[in-house]
Motif scaffolding. Structure first.
Motif, PDB file in Angstrom:
ATOM      1  N   THR A  54       1.032  -1.195   0.111  1.00 56.84           N
ATOM      2  CA  THR A  54      -0.177  -0.192  -0.292  1.00 56.84           C
ATOM      3  C   THR A  54       1.009   1.158  -0.141  1.00 56.84           C
ATOM      4  OG1 THR A  54      -1.849  -1.105   1.658  1.00 56.84           O
ATOM      5  CG2 THR A  54      -1.715   1.252   1.357  1.00 56.84           C
ATOM      6  N   ILE A  55       0.819   1.953  -0.978  1.00 56.25           N
ATOM      7  CA  ILE A  55       1.617   3.070  -1.084  1.00 56.25           C
ATOM      8  C   ILE A  55       0.609   4.724  -1.266  1.00 56.25           C
ATOM      9  CG2 ILE A  55       3.625   4.260  -2.925  1.00 56.25           C
ATOM     10  CD1 ILE A  55       4.487   1.332  -2.548  1.00 56.25           C
ATOM     11  N   VAL A  56       1.061   4.948   0.369  1.00 55.12           N
ATOM     12  CA  VAL A  56       0.380   6.094   0.859  1.00 55.12           C
ATOM     13  C   VAL A  56       1.542   7.779   0.008  1.00 55.12           C
ATOM     14  CG1 VAL A  56      -0.525   7.359   2.503  1.00 55.12           C
ATOM     15  CG2 VAL A  56      -0.180   4.832   2.656  1.00 55.12           C
ATOM     16  N   GLY A  57       0.779   8.563  -0.820  1.00 47.68           N
ATOM     17  CA  GLY A  57       1.337   9.715  -0.922  1.00 47.68           C
ATOM     18  C   GLY A  57       0.774  10.854  -1.791  1.00 47.68           C
ATOM     19  N   ARG A  58       1.032  11.890  -2.666  1.00 51.66           N
ATOM     20  CA  ARG A  58       0.259  12.448  -3.416  1.00 51.66           C
ATOM     21  C   ARG A  58      -0.118  13.002  -4.661  1.00 51.66           C
ATOM     22  NH1 ARG A  58       2.916  15.540   1.030  1.00 51.66           N
ATOM     23  NH2 ARG A  58       1.445  16.438   2.499  1.00 51.66           N
ATOM     24  N   GLU A  59       0.811  11.498  -4.893  1.00 52.97           N
ATOM     25  CA  GLU A  59       0.689  11.139  -6.554  1.00 52.97           C
ATOM     26  C   GLU A  59      -0.883  10.801  -6.707  1.00 52.97           C
ATOM     27  OE1 GLU A  59       2.890  12.197  -7.835  1.00 52.97           O
ATOM     28  OE2 GLU A  59       4.635  12.505  -6.436  1.00 52.97           O
ATOM     29  N   THR A  60      -0.970  11.027  -7.990  1.00 54.94           N
ATOM     30  CA  THR A  60      -2.407   9.422  -8.282  1.00 54.94           C
ATOM     31  C   THR A  60      -1.796   8.195  -9.342  1.00 54.94           C
ATOM     32  OG1 THR A  60      -1.036   9.641 -11.078  1.00 54.94           O
ATOM     33  CG2 THR A  60      -2.978  11.653 -10.415  1.00 54.94           C
ATOM     34  N   SER A  61      -3.036   7.555  -8.357  1.00 48.17           N
ATOM     35  CA  SER A  61      -2.612   6.211  -8.609  1.00 48.17           C
ATOM     36  C   SER A  61      -2.162   5.698  -9.642  1.00 48.17           C
ATOM     37  CB  SER A  61      -4.094   5.872  -8.624  1.00 48.17           C
ATOM     38  OG  SER A  61      -4.305   5.460  -7.259  1.00 48.17           O
ATOM     39  N   GLN A  62      -2.802   5.975 -10.653  1.00 47.17           N
ATOM     40  CA  GLN A  62      -1.673   6.041 -12.560  1.00 47.17           C
ATOM     41  C   GLN A  62      -0.252   5.888 -11.879  1.00 47.17           C
ATOM     42  OE1 GLN A  62      -2.912   9.248 -15.466  1.00 47.17           O
ATOM     43  NE2 GLN A  62      -2.876   7.269 -16.843  1.00 47.17           N
ATOM     44  N   HIS A  63      -0.011   6.603 -11.702  1.00 45.89           N
ATOM     45  CA  HIS A  63       1.362   7.070 -11.232  1.00 45.89           C
ATOM     46  C   HIS A  63       1.849   6.186 -10.604  1.00 45.89           C
ATOM     47  CE1 HIS A  63       5.298   9.304 -10.578  1.00 45.89           C
ATOM     48  NE2 HIS A  63       5.172   8.624 -10.084  1.00 45.89           N
ATOM     49  N   VAL A  64       1.516   5.554  -9.710  1.00 49.24           N
ATOM     50  CA  VAL A  64       1.982   5.020  -8.346  1.00 49.24           C
ATOM     51  C   VAL A  64       2.161   3.427  -8.892  1.00 49.24           C
ATOM     52  CG1 VAL A  64       1.650   3.325  -6.133  1.00 49.24           C
ATOM     53  CG2 VAL A  64       1.324   6.026  -6.346  1.00 49.24           C
ATOM     54  N   LYS A  65       0.634   2.901 -10.193  1.00 45.67           N
ATOM     55  CA  LYS A  65       0.870   2.318 -10.680  1.00 45.67           C
ATOM     56  C   LYS A  65       1.946   1.963 -11.761  1.00 45.67           C
ATOM     57  CE  LYS A  65      -3.965   1.513  -9.153  1.00 45.67           C
ATOM     58  NZ  LYS A  65      -5.441   1.146  -9.652  1.00 45.67           N
ATOM     59  N   ALA A  66       2.066   2.825 -12.006  1.00 45.39           N
ATOM     60  CA  ALA A  66       3.269   2.935 -13.906  1.00 45.39           C
ATOM     61  C   ALA A  66       4.617   2.565 -12.831  1.00 45.39           C
ATOM     62  CB  ALA A  66       3.500   4.037 -14.262  1.00 45.39           C
ATOM     63  N   VAL A  67       4.551   3.170 -11.726  1.00 42.04           N
ATOM     64  CA  VAL A  67       5.785   2.787 -10.498  1.00 42.04           C
ATOM     65  C   VAL A  67       6.024   1.527 -10.511  1.00 42.04           C
ATOM     66  CG1 VAL A  67       7.645   3.616  -8.903  1.00 42.04           C
ATOM     67  CG2 VAL A  67       5.929   5.631  -9.923  1.00 42.04           C
ATOM     68  N   ALA A  68       4.832   1.137  -9.607  1.00 38.46           N
ATOM     69  CA  ALA A  68       4.994  -0.417  -9.535  1.00 38.46           C
ATOM     70  C   ALA A  68       4.908  -1.418 -10.303  1.00 38.46           C
ATOM     71  CB  ALA A  68       3.532  -0.555  -8.851  1.00 38.46           C
ATOM     72  N   ASN A  69       4.758  -1.346 -11.750  1.00 38.20           N
ATOM     73  CA  ASN A  69       4.341  -1.950 -12.521  1.00 38.20           C
ATOM     74  C   ASN A  69       5.841  -2.281 -13.141  1.00 38.20           C
ATOM     75  OD1 ASN A  69       2.719  -3.477 -13.167  1.00 38.20           O
ATOM     76  ND2 ASN A  69       1.514  -1.578 -14.561  1.00 38.20           N
ATOM     77  N   LEU A  70       7.190  -0.833 -13.534  1.00 35.05           N
ATOM     78  CA  LEU A  70       8.641  -0.707 -13.325  1.00 35.05           C
ATOM     79  C   LEU A  70       9.517  -1.443 -12.903  1.00 35.05           C
ATOM     80  CD1 LEU A  70       9.904   2.193 -15.319  1.00 35.05           C
ATOM     81  CD2 LEU A  70      11.019   1.154 -14.672  1.00 35.05           C
ATOM     82  N   VAL A  71       8.429  -1.126 -11.601  1.00 36.90           N
ATOM     83  CA  VAL A  71      10.199  -1.597 -10.415  1.00 36.90           C
ATOM     84  C   VAL A  71       9.581  -3.817 -10.526  1.00 36.90           C
ATOM     85  CG1 VAL A  71      10.507  -2.235  -7.933  1.00 36.90           C
ATOM     86  CG2 VAL A  71       9.670  -0.136  -8.547  1.00 36.90           C
TER      87      VAL A  71
END
Lengths: 87, 87
Positions: free
Chosen positions: A20-37
């Protein structure tokens, strides 16, 4: 300034584990980051199938920092060019 | 192209664990990368002291990819500016 109430919670899956990632980024951005990792970990696992998950994650971070530092160098050069043209 | 014989082995320590990094980069570069990962892991551990090392390493990678994507956006903008000035 954004307050606590502006923070979003986004649940992502990386290498079969939920985070669970908590932050001010959009869910779309967080999901893109997670996908890359996730992709990077799978890629490094193919090259080194005997690494445990911790080492695999650390080497993934090493890999990304390597690219980050190189990109930072590129930014420096672009900014220098920019400054020259503005003279 | 550089051959196998050009590859260097650099031993680094990240979060108390030793890693041998093989590649064409200088030992200096590899050590700088490892230091950044080590510092980031310690920083995230302070904020989330109950995470196990695997999750800590994955979240470190997430953190770095986040910064990488933002830097990539900056590069795009700088390159656009560059193109405009060259017109």
């Amino acid at each position: 300034m954004a307050g606590e109430q502006d923070k979003k919670r986004t649940v992502v899956s990386i290498y079969g584990q939920q985070y669970t990632i908590v932050g001010r980024e959009t869910s779309q951005h967080v999901k893109a980051v997670a996908n890359l990792v996730d992709n990077k970990m799978k890629e490094i696992n193919k090259l080194n199938p005997y690494l445990d998950t911790t080492k695999l994650a650390v080497l993934t971070a090493v890999n990304i920092v390597d690219e980050y530092i190189k990109l930072k160098e590129k930014v420096k050069q672009l900014e220098k060019l920019q400054e020259k043209e503005e003279e």
